[in-house]
Design a protein around this motif. Structure first.
Motif, PDB file in Angstrom:
ATOM      1  N   GLN A 165      -7.159 -40.821 -17.195  1.00 37.69           N
ATOM      2  CA  GLN A 165      -6.650 -41.837 -16.267  1.00 37.69           C
ATOM      3  C   GLN A 165      -5.342 -42.438 -16.776  1.00 37.69           C
ATOM      4  O   GLN A 165      -4.405 -42.679 -16.008  1.00 37.69           O
ATOM      5  CB  GLN A 165      -7.698 -42.927 -16.074  1.00 37.69           C
ATOM      6  CG  GLN A 165      -8.925 -42.462 -15.299  1.00 37.69           C
ATOM      7  CD  GLN A 165     -10.064 -43.459 -15.333  1.00 37.69           C
ATOM      8  OE1 GLN A 165      -9.998 -44.472 -16.040  1.00 37.69           O
ATOM      9  NE2 GLN A 165     -11.117 -43.201 -14.570  1.00 37.69           N
ATOM     10  N   LEU A 166      -5.264 -42.657 -18.084  1.00 38.65           N
ATOM     11  CA  LEU A 166      -4.045 -43.203 -18.678  1.00 38.65           C
ATOM     12  C   LEU A 166      -2.890 -42.218 -18.526  1.00 38.65           C
ATOM     13  O   LEU A 166      -1.759 -42.596 -18.167  1.00 38.65           O
ATOM     14  CB  LEU A 166      -4.296 -43.527 -20.151  1.00 38.65           C
ATOM     15  CG  LEU A 166      -3.242 -44.345 -20.902  1.00 38.65           C
ATOM     16  CD1 LEU A 166      -2.915 -45.644 -20.173  1.00 38.65           C
ATOM     17  CD2 LEU A 166      -3.729 -44.643 -22.316  1.00 38.65           C
ATOM     18  N   ASP A 167      -3.159 -40.951 -18.766  1.00 36.54           N
ATOM     19  CA  ASP A 167      -2.132 -39.919 -18.596  1.00 36.54           C
ATOM     20  C   ASP A 167      -1.673 -39.817 -17.148  1.00 36.54           C
ATOM     21  O   ASP A 167      -0.493 -39.570 -16.874  1.00 36.54           O
ATOM     22  CB  ASP A 167      -2.657 -38.560 -19.061  1.00 36.54           C
ATOM     23  CG  ASP A 167      -2.585 -38.387 -20.566  1.00 36.54           C
ATOM     24  OD1 ASP A 167      -1.935 -39.218 -21.221  1.00 36.54           O
ATOM     25  OD2 ASP A 167      -3.194 -37.436 -21.086  1.00 36.54           O
ATOM     26  N   ASN A 168      -2.609 -39.994 -16.204  1.00 38.32           N
ATOM     27  CA  ASN A 168      -2.234 -39.954 -14.788  1.00 38.32           C
ATOM     28  C   ASN A 168      -1.274 -41.087 -14.442  1.00 38.32           C
ATOM     29  O   ASN A 168      -0.323 -40.894 -13.666  1.00 38.32           O
ATOM     30  CB  ASN A 168      -3.478 -40.046 -13.902  1.00 38.32           C
ATOM     31  CG  ASN A 168      -4.292 -38.764 -13.904  1.00 38.32           C
ATOM     32  OD1 ASN A 168      -3.773 -37.697 -14.245  1.00 38.32           O
ATOM     33  ND2 ASN A 168      -5.559 -38.848 -13.553  1.00 38.32           N
ATOM     34  N   ARG A 393      10.527 -49.050 -18.276  1.00 39.66           N
ATOM     35  CA  ARG A 393       9.826 -50.039 -19.098  1.00 39.66           C
ATOM     36  C   ARG A 393       8.319 -49.891 -18.968  1.00 39.66           C
ATOM     37  O   ARG A 393       7.580 -49.949 -19.954  1.00 39.66           O
ATOM     38  CB  ARG A 393      10.262 -51.452 -18.702  1.00 39.66           C
ATOM     39  CG  ARG A 393      11.664 -51.816 -19.176  1.00 39.66           C
ATOM     40  CD  ARG A 393      12.083 -53.165 -18.637  1.00 39.66           C
ATOM     41  NE  ARG A 393      13.437 -53.517 -19.077  1.00 39.66           N
ATOM     42  CZ  ARG A 393      14.158 -54.496 -18.549  1.00 39.66           C
ATOM     43  NH1 ARG A 393      13.657 -55.219 -17.546  1.00 39.66           N
ATOM     44  NH2 ARG A 393      15.370 -54.751 -19.002  1.00 39.66           N
ATOM     45  N   GLU A 394       7.843 -49.717 -17.722  1.00 38.78           N
ATOM     46  CA  GLU A 394       6.414 -49.514 -17.501  1.00 38.78           C
ATOM     47  C   GLU A 394       5.950 -48.250 -18.220  1.00 38.78           C
ATOM     48  O   GLU A 394       4.852 -48.215 -18.790  1.00 38.78           O
ATOM     49  CB  GLU A 394       6.126 -49.401 -16.003  1.00 38.78           C
ATOM     50  CG  GLU A 394       6.305 -50.686 -15.224  1.00 38.78           C
ATOM     51  CD  GLU A 394       5.235 -51.719 -15.568  1.00 38.78           C
ATOM     52  OE1 GLU A 394       4.139 -51.320 -15.987  1.00 38.78           O
ATOM     53  OE2 GLU A 394       5.505 -52.916 -15.422  1.00 38.78           O
ATOM     54  N   LEU A 395       6.793 -47.247 -18.181  1.00 41.89           N
ATOM     55  CA  LEU A 395       6.470 -45.987 -18.835  1.00 41.89           C
ATOM     56  C   LEU A 395       6.328 -46.178 -20.348  1.00 41.89           C
ATOM     57  O   LEU A 395       5.387 -45.673 -20.970  1.00 41.89           O
ATOM     58  CB  LEU A 395       7.558 -44.964 -18.521  1.00 41.89           C
ATOM     59  CG  LEU A 395       7.302 -43.496 -18.824  1.00 41.89           C
ATOM     60  CD1 LEU A 395       6.046 -43.015 -18.119  1.00 41.89           C
ATOM     61  CD2 LEU A 395       8.510 -42.659 -18.424  1.00 41.89           C
ATOM     62  N   GLU A 396       7.263 -46.915 -20.937  1.00 45.85           N
ATOM     63  CA  GLU A 396       7.209 -47.169 -22.375  1.00 45.85           C
ATOM     64  C   GLU A 396       5.983 -47.984 -22.750  1.00 45.85           C
ATOM     65  O   GLU A 396       5.345 -47.737 -23.781  1.00 45.85           O
ATOM     66  CB  GLU A 396       8.488 -47.881 -22.841  1.00 45.85           C
ATOM     67  CG  GLU A 396       9.702 -46.991 -22.905  1.00 45.85           C
ATOM     68  CD  GLU A 396       9.481 -45.748 -23.755  1.00 45.85           C
ATOM     69  OE1 GLU A 396       9.027 -45.901 -24.911  1.00 45.85           O
ATOM     70  OE2 GLU A 396       9.729 -44.637 -23.257  1.00 45.85           O
ATOM     71  N   ILE A 397       5.627 -48.969 -21.911  1.00 49.49           N
ATOM     72  CA  ILE A 397       4.432 -49.785 -22.166  1.00 49.49           C
ATOM     73  C   ILE A 397       3.190 -48.899 -22.171  1.00 49.49           C
ATOM     74  O   ILE A 397       2.332 -49.002 -23.058  1.00 49.49           O
ATOM     75  CB  ILE A 397       4.304 -50.903 -21.103  1.00 49.49           C
ATOM     76  CG1 ILE A 397       5.402 -51.956 -21.314  1.00 49.49           C
ATOM     77  CG2 ILE A 397       2.928 -51.561 -21.176  1.00 49.49           C
ATOM     78  CD1 ILE A 397       5.497 -52.979 -20.194  1.00 49.49           C
ATOM     79  N   LEU A 398       3.078 -48.018 -21.181  1.00 48.62           N
ATOM     80  CA  LEU A 398       1.919 -47.133 -21.088  1.00 48.62           C
ATOM     81  C   LEU A 398       1.878 -46.136 -22.242  1.00 48.62           C
ATOM     82  O   LEU A 398       0.805 -45.854 -22.798  1.00 48.62           O
ATOM     83  CB  LEU A 398       1.942 -46.385 -19.754  1.00 48.62           C
ATOM     84  CG  LEU A 398       1.618 -47.223 -18.517  1.00 48.62           C
ATOM     85  CD1 LEU A 398       1.953 -46.448 -17.245  1.00 48.62           C
ATOM     86  CD2 LEU A 398       0.152 -47.637 -18.508  1.00 48.62           C
ATOM     87  N   LYS A 399       3.035 -45.611 -22.636  1.00 45.82           N
ATOM     88  CA  LYS A 399       3.080 -44.668 -23.756  1.00 45.82           C
ATOM     89  C   LYS A 399       2.685 -45.352 -25.063  1.00 45.82           C
ATOM     90  O   LYS A 399       1.974 -44.774 -25.896  1.00 45.82           O
ATOM     91  CB  LYS A 399       4.469 -44.047 -23.875  1.00 45.82           C
ATOM     92  CG  LYS A 399       4.775 -43.011 -22.801  1.00 45.82           C
ATOM     93  CD  LYS A 399       6.154 -42.423 -22.986  1.00 45.82           C
ATOM     94  CE  LYS A 399       6.436 -41.325 -21.957  1.00 45.82           C
ATOM     95  NZ  LYS A 399       7.794 -40.760 -22.127  1.00 45.82           N
ATOM     96  N   ASN A 400       3.149 -46.588 -25.250  1.00 42.93           N
ATOM     97  CA  ASN A 400       2.783 -47.337 -26.455  1.00 42.93           C
ATOM     98  C   ASN A 400       1.292 -47.678 -26.452  1.00 42.93           C
ATOM     99  O   ASN A 400       0.645 -47.669 -27.504  1.00 42.93           O
ATOM    100  CB  ASN A 400       3.623 -48.607 -26.572  1.00 42.93           C
ATOM    101  CG  ASN A 400       5.061 -48.320 -26.956  1.00 42.93           C
ATOM    102  OD1 ASN A 400       5.345 -47.315 -27.605  1.00 42.93           O
ATOM    103  ND2 ASN A 400       5.978 -49.177 -26.548  1.00 42.93           N
ATOM    104  N   LEU A 401       0.769 -48.005 -25.250  1.00 40.84           N
ATOM    105  CA  LEU A 401      -0.669 -48.265 -25.137  1.00 40.84           C
ATOM    106  C   LEU A 401      -1.451 -47.021 -25.537  1.00 40.84           C
ATOM    107  O   LEU A 401      -2.451 -47.112 -26.272  1.00 40.84           O
ATOM    108  CB  LEU A 401      -1.014 -48.671 -23.703  1.00 40.84           C
ATOM    109  CG  LEU A 401      -2.510 -48.797 -23.378  1.00 40.84           C
ATOM    110  CD1 LEU A 401      -3.156 -49.874 -24.234  1.00 40.84           C
ATOM    111  CD2 LEU A 401      -2.719 -49.085 -21.885  1.00 40.84           C
TER     112      LEU A 401
END
Length: 411
Positions: A165-168, A393-401
Motif C-alpha cells: 500500500q505504501l509503494d502504491n 515533497r509528498e514523494l520525499e515524505i513517503l520515501k522517508n517513511l
C-alpha cells in the motif's frame, strides 16, 4: 542487523514470536539469467520481452525496452527481479512474462521477501559481497546463501500488505509528478512561438496581437560575473551570496526565489567594491555557459531579492533586461525549446559544452507586447511548478517513511 536480535522494533498486534533465520535459497527459488544471442534482439515490440539489467527497470517495475526471439531463462508475472551487475542488488518486479539476461536474476518471492531484499540493498549488504574490481557482480551462491530473518506466514502477509500500500502511494505521487513535468514540457513548446512564427500555438483568451521579436543584445545587457569558485565561498556567513553555474544547472529551476533558497556565501569583502555594478536585481537572469551536455544555456530568473547582495558566479552569464518584463516570463521563455534550439548550433566542445556571450548576442528573444499576457504566462508556469514541488515533497515524505519502516519493521 544487531547481534542476536530476533524481533523487530515495530510489529502488528498479535504477533510476538521470534523471527527465524533462513537462507534466501531455502525459502524461495532463484533463477540466474542467461542472455540470448545478440542477433535475436529487437527494439520492435514483438516476441519476448528481454530484461538485461537495471536499465530495464523503472520506478520498481520492468519497462519493456528490448525484445528477443530466443528463450533462455524466464521470469513470470509478479516475479521479483534483482540486478546482479552494477548496481548489484537493485530490486524490481515484472508485470510481464519475460526472458532474463545475465545481468539479472528472477526470485519467486512474496512481498515480504521483496521488501527484505530492498532493505538489504539500502543498507549496502550486497556491495560488501560483490566480486569484480571494475564491474561489481553477484553470483548465484552470493544470493542463495544470504541470510534472512523471517516471521510466520501470517505476519509476512501483514507486513507485505502494508508496504504494498505504501509503494502504491509512492507510485501514485511519482506518476502525478511525472505527468505534471511532461505537461510543463509540452506547454513550454506550445505557449511560445516556434519555427519562425510570431504567435504561439496555445494562447490565453483575449490576446491576438503578434509577438515582438528582437535580438538578445537589444533586450538584455550583460553584467560582469565574478570568477569565484566554491573553494572561495563559505557555507554559512559572508558579505554576499553567490549563484554558481552548477546550481543553475542542477538545483535551481526557471525561477530562483532568493528568499527561499540557501545560497553559498562569499566571505571576501573586497568583492563588494570590485563587483558593485553587477549586484543582481529582481528580473535579472543568470545563464549557465558550461555543462557536460546540451543543458548549456539553462537559465534562472532572479526574484525575491530584498536587501541581500547576490552575484552571478563562475561559468555564468548574468543579464539585465533593458525594458520591463512581467515576473517569470523571461525565466520560462529562456528555458523553452523555442529559445534553446537557437543555442544548440552555437555550442562548442566535446566532453564539456560551452557557449559564449558573443555567440548569444544575435539570438532572438520573442515576447508578447502586452505585459499582461507575459504575466499570465509566467503565472501559469509558476502554478505548474508549485504543483510539481508539492508532489515532490509528498514523494520525499513517503520515501522517508518507507525507509524508516523498513528499518524498524524488519530485522
Amino acid at each position: 542487523m544487531k547481534e542476536n536480535k530476533t524481533k523487530p522494533d515495530i510489529r502488528f498486534k498479535g504477533f510476538t514470536d521470534d523471527w527465524e533465520q533462513r537462507k534466501l535459497g531455502d525459502v524461495t527459488q532463484i533463477i540466474m539469467g542467461q542472455s540470448p544471442d545478440g542477433s535475436t534482439y529487437s527494439e520492435t515490440p514483438k516476441d519476448y520481452i528481454l530484461v538485461q539489467g537495471n536499465s530495464d527497470i523503472k520506478d520498481g517495475w520492468v519497462e519493456p525496452r528490448l525484445w528477443t526471439t530466443q528463450v533462455t531463462k524466464k521470469a513470470d508475472v509478479d516475479d521479483l527481479i534483482m540486478s546482479v551487475r552494477a548496481p548489484a542488488g537493485s530490486m524490481g518486479k515484472t508485470a510481464y512474462n519475460v526472458v532474463i539476461g545475465r545481468g539479472v536474476a528472477a526470485i519467486k518471492g512474496n512481498e515480504f521477501i521483496f521488501q527484505s531484499l530492498i532493505k538489504k540493498d539500502i543498507e549496502g549488504f550486497w556491495k560488501k559481497i560483490t566480486t569484480g574490481s571494475t564491474f561489481e557482480s553477484l553470483n548465484s551462491n552470493d544470493i542463495k546463501n544470504s541470510n534472512l530473518l523471517v516471521p510466520v506466514n501470517e505476519e509476512q502477509i501483514k507486513i507485505g500488505q502494508y508496504f504494498s500500500q505504501l509503494d502504491n502511494l509512492i507510485t501514485l505521487h511519482q506518476r502525478e509528478c511525472n505527468q505534471l513535468k511532461e505537461l510543463k514540457k509540452t506547454m513550454l513548446k506550445k505557449m511560445f512561438p516556434r519555427d519562425g512564427s510570431n504567435i504561439p500555438e496555445v494562447r490565453f483568451a483575449g490576446f491576438t496581437d503578434d509577438w515582438e521579436q528582437r535580438k538578445l543584445s537589444e533586450v538584455l545587457i550583460s553584467l560582469q560575473n565574478n570568477t569565484l569558485s566554491r573553494v572561495n565561498l563559505m557555507s554559512e556567513t559572508g558579505v554576499a551570496k553567490n549563484v554558481h553555474y552548477g546550481d543553475v544547472l542542477i538545483k535551481f529551476g526557471d525561477i530562483l526565489d532568493v528568499s527561499k533558497e540557501k545560497l553559498p556565501m562569499i566571505s571576501d569583502e573586497s568583492i563588494l567594491k570590485k563587483y558593485k555594478a553587477s549586484f543582481l536585481q529582481n528580473g535579472d537572469v543568470i545563464v549557465a555557459d558550461t555543462a557536460e551536455d546540451s543543458s548549456v544555456g539553462k537559465c534562472s530568473e532572479i526574484i525575491g531579492l530584498n536587501d541581500e547582495i547576490v552575484l552571478s558566479g563562475l561559468h555564468t552569464i548574468p543579464y539585465r533586461p533593458v525594458e520591463k518584463f512581467a515576473s517569470g516570463y523571461l525565466g520560462y521563455y529562456l528555458n523553452s525549446s523555442a529559445y534553446h534550439n537557437q543555442l544548440i548550433p552555437l555550442m562548442q566542445g566535446i566532453k564539456v559544452m560551452s557557449i559564449s556571450k558573443s555567440a548569444m548576442q544575435n539570438t532572438y528573444i520573442i515576447y508578447p507586447k502586452l505585459e499582461e499576457e507575459q504575466a499570465k504566462i509566467g503565472q501559469y508556469f509558476s502554478q505548474l511548478d508549485n504543483l510539481i514541488t508539492l508532489h515532490q515533497r509528498e514523494l520525499e515524505i513517503l520515501k522517508n517513511l518507507k525507509k524508516t519502516c523498513l528499518k524498524r519493521m524488519f530485522i
